[in-house]
Design a protein around this motif. Structure first.
Motif, PDB file in Angstrom:
ATOM      1  N   GLY A   1       1.117   0.264  -1.611  1.00  0.00           N
ATOM      2  CA  GLY A   1      -0.225  -0.485  -1.912  1.00  0.00           C
ATOM      3  C   GLY A   1      -1.162  -0.250  -0.796  1.00  0.00           C
ATOM      4  N   GLU A   2      -0.843   0.334   0.237  1.00  0.00           N
ATOM      5  CA  GLU A   2      -1.873   0.478   1.572  1.00  0.00           C
ATOM      6  C   GLU A   2      -2.729   1.863   1.598  1.00  0.00           C
ATOM      7  OE1 GLU A   2      -0.439  -1.288   4.991  1.00  0.00           O
ATOM      8  OE2 GLU A   2       0.047  -3.108   4.059  1.00  0.00           O
ATOM      9  N   VAL A   3      -2.417   2.711   0.515  1.00  0.00           N
ATOM     10  CA  VAL A   3      -2.940   4.060   0.580  1.00  0.00           C
ATOM     11  C   VAL A   3      -4.245   4.274   0.894  1.00  0.00           C
ATOM     12  CG1 VAL A   3      -3.028   4.537  -1.897  1.00  0.00           C
ATOM     13  CG2 VAL A   3      -2.816   6.456  -0.436  1.00  0.00           C
ATOM     14  N   TRP A   4      -5.238   3.281   0.394  1.00  0.00           N
ATOM     15  CA  TRP A   4      -6.500   3.426   0.467  1.00  0.00           C
ATOM     16  C   TRP A   4      -7.174   2.819   1.890  1.00  0.00           C
ATOM     17  CZ3 TRP A   4      -6.424   6.530  -3.015  1.00  0.00           C
ATOM     18  CH2 TRP A   4      -5.971   6.141  -4.245  1.00  0.00           C
ATOM     19  N   ALA A   5      -6.431   1.950   2.617  1.00  0.00           N
ATOM     20  CA  ALA A   5      -6.553   1.813   3.864  1.00  0.00           C
ATOM     21  C   ALA A   5      -6.131   2.774   4.724  1.00  0.00           C
ATOM     22  CB  ALA A   5      -6.047   0.233   4.135  1.00  0.00           C
ATOM     23  N   GLU A   6      -5.072   3.356   4.473  1.00  0.00           N
ATOM     24  CA  GLU A   6      -4.439   4.612   5.204  1.00  0.00           C
ATOM     25  C   GLU A   6      -5.729   5.666   5.153  1.00  0.00           C
ATOM     26  OE1 GLU A   6      -2.124   4.917   7.737  1.00  0.00           O
ATOM     27  OE2 GLU A   6      -1.980   2.482   7.338  1.00  0.00           O
ATOM     28  N   ILE A   7      -6.039   6.017   4.034  1.00  0.00           N
ATOM     29  CA  ILE A   7      -6.931   6.875   3.945  1.00  0.00           C
ATOM     30  C   ILE A   7      -8.293   6.599   4.723  1.00  0.00           C
ATOM     31  CG2 ILE A   7      -8.582   8.070   2.258  1.00  0.00           C
ATOM     32  CD1 ILE A   7      -6.195   8.336   0.299  1.00  0.00           C
TER      33      ILE A   7
ATOM     34  N   GLU B   1       6.147   7.530  -3.631  1.00  0.00           N
ATOM     35  CA  GLU B   1       6.104   8.837  -2.825  1.00  0.00           C
ATOM     36  C   GLU B   1       5.154   9.435  -3.462  1.00  0.00           C
ATOM     37  OE1 GLU B   1       8.547   8.660  -7.060  1.00  0.00           O
ATOM     38  OE2 GLU B   1       8.239   7.403  -5.261  1.00  0.00           O
ATOM     39  N   VAL B   2       4.238   9.158  -4.514  1.00  0.00           N
ATOM     40  CA  VAL B   2       2.607   9.578  -4.939  1.00  0.00           C
ATOM     41  C   VAL B   2       1.992   9.031  -3.897  1.00  0.00           C
ATOM     42  CG1 VAL B   2       1.041   9.587  -6.483  1.00  0.00           C
ATOM     43  CG2 VAL B   2       3.465   9.991  -7.335  1.00  0.00           C
ATOM     44  N   GLU B   3       1.947   7.932  -3.538  1.00  0.00           N
ATOM     45  CA  GLU B   3       0.991   7.291  -2.520  1.00  0.00           C
ATOM     46  C   GLU B   3       1.150   8.082  -1.283  1.00  0.00           C
ATOM     47  OE1 GLU B   3       1.244   3.150  -1.827  1.00  0.00           O
ATOM     48  OE2 GLU B   3       0.434   2.920  -3.822  1.00  0.00           O
ATOM     49  N   THR B   4       2.212   8.369  -0.642  1.00  0.00           N
ATOM     50  CA  THR B   4       2.621   9.320   0.378  1.00  0.00           C
ATOM     51  C   THR B   4       1.951  10.644   0.208  1.00  0.00           C
ATOM     52  OG1 THR B   4       4.557   8.277   0.765  1.00  0.00           O
ATOM     53  CG2 THR B   4       4.374  10.113   2.177  1.00  0.00           C
TER      54      THR B   4
ATOM     55  N   ARG C   1      -1.129  12.465   2.287  1.00  0.00           N
ATOM     56  CA  ARG C   1      -0.762  13.950   3.000  1.00  0.00           C
ATOM     57  C   ARG C   1      -1.855  14.735   2.502  1.00  0.00           C
ATOM     58  NH1 ARG C   1       1.535  11.422   6.461  1.00  0.00           N
ATOM     59  NH2 ARG C   1       3.944  11.273   6.561  1.00  0.00           N
ATOM     60  N   VAL C   2      -2.284  14.788   1.344  1.00  0.00           N
ATOM     61  CA  VAL C   2      -3.446  15.719   0.811  1.00  0.00           C
ATOM     62  C   VAL C   2      -4.632  15.647   1.839  1.00  0.00           C
ATOM     63  CG1 VAL C   2      -4.873  16.404  -1.121  1.00  0.00           C
ATOM     64  CG2 VAL C   2      -2.591  16.129  -1.409  1.00  0.00           C
ATOM     65  N   VAL C   3      -4.934  14.356   1.906  1.00  0.00           N
ATOM     66  CA  VAL C   3      -6.257  14.038   2.761  1.00  0.00           C
ATOM     67  C   VAL C   3      -5.900  14.428   4.096  1.00  0.00           C
ATOM     68  CG1 VAL C   3      -7.837  12.266   3.307  1.00  0.00           C
ATOM     69  CG2 VAL C   3      -6.982  12.179   1.190  1.00  0.00           C
ATOM     70  N   GLN C   4      -4.877  13.973   4.664  1.00  0.00           N
ATOM     71  CA  GLN C   4      -4.506  14.484   6.176  1.00  0.00           C
ATOM     72  C   GLN C   4      -4.397  16.014   6.296  1.00  0.00           C
ATOM     73  OE1 GLN C   4      -0.234  13.611   7.228  1.00  0.00           O
ATOM     74  NE2 GLN C   4      -1.106  12.634   9.045  1.00  0.00           N
TER      75      GLN C   4
ATOM     76  N   ARG D   1       1.445  22.139  -1.310  1.00  0.00           N
ATOM     77  CA  ARG D   1       1.554  22.502  -2.673  1.00  0.00           C
ATOM     78  C   ARG D   1       2.856  21.900  -3.059  1.00  0.00           C
ATOM     79  NH1 ARG D   1      -1.066  26.799  -3.174  1.00  0.00           N
ATOM     80  NH2 ARG D   1      -2.470  26.120  -4.114  1.00  0.00           N
ATOM     81  N   GLU D   2       4.167  22.368  -2.204  1.00  0.00           N
ATOM     82  CA  GLU D   2       5.194  21.933  -2.621  1.00  0.00           C
ATOM     83  C   GLU D   2       5.410  20.404  -2.834  1.00  0.00           C
ATOM     84  OE1 GLU D   2       7.685  23.962   0.280  1.00  0.00           O
ATOM     85  OE2 GLU D   2       7.395  25.745  -0.607  1.00  0.00           O
ATOM     86  N   ARG D   3       4.750  19.861  -1.560  1.00  0.00           N
ATOM     87  CA  ARG D   3       5.106  18.169  -1.683  1.00  0.00           C
ATOM     88  C   ARG D   3       4.305  17.537  -3.015  1.00  0.00           C
ATOM     89  NH1 ARG D   3       5.059  13.490   1.373  1.00  0.00           N
ATOM     90  NH2 ARG D   3       5.527  14.777   3.411  1.00  0.00           N
TER      91      ARG D   3
END
Length: 157
Positions: free
Chosen positions: A19-25, A55-58, A62-65, A120-122
């Protein structure tokens, strides 16, 4: 520069809290911007309302990171746009950068990890899809789409 790249690539042991993916991005974009880079972040209202598996949030994080890390290493001085929105039953994440201010023969910060191959694998491991390619303006675009969870009976979304 190396410290900034390390912060962008750092794996925290807890991962992205559900639930915190947007804050982390937003935090990733903020850290990236501290280096003087021009970056815009847009998370659409529809995206803010979707339900994603942890796992999708993570993987979204990672894509943005990874995309921001690659901009820092390969396109220093480029303008960057990070966009996230719902696209039908999928969440779409796009990071686009313009051409770099100056070309470097060797990436800034030396060699890294598994890069786009590992990314891509992730993404594929959580039933997503990733594309990464140069753009007509001399920049680069990384696009990923991810499955969203179906709304549960009685939930607002």
């Amino acid at each position: 520069m190396r410290r900034l790249v390390r912060v962008l690539r750092e794996d925290d042991h807890e991962g992205v809290r559900p639930g915190e993916v947007w804050a982390e991005i937003a935090r990733l974009v903020s850290v990236f911007s501290e280096g003087g880079a021009g970056v815009q972040l847009h998370v659409g209202a529809a995206a803010r309302e979707v339900r994603l598996a942890p796992e999708v949030e993570t993987s979204v994080h990672r894509v943005v990171q990874e995309a921001l890390t690659n901009v820092r290493r390969h396109a220093h001085g480029a303008a960057v746009a990070v966009r996230v929105d719902a696209d039908g039953p999928r969440l779409r994440v796009e990071v686009h950068n313009t051409a770099p201010a100056a070309r470097h023969a060797v990436p800034v910060g030396g060699r890294g990890g598994f890069g786009l191959v590992g990314l891509r694998e992730r993404v594929e491991a959580v039933e997503g899809a990733l594309t990464a390619a140069p753009t007509d303006d001399g920049g680069w675009r990384v696009t990923a789409d991810f499955p969203m969870l179906a709304a549960m009976a009685g939930s607002p979304a």
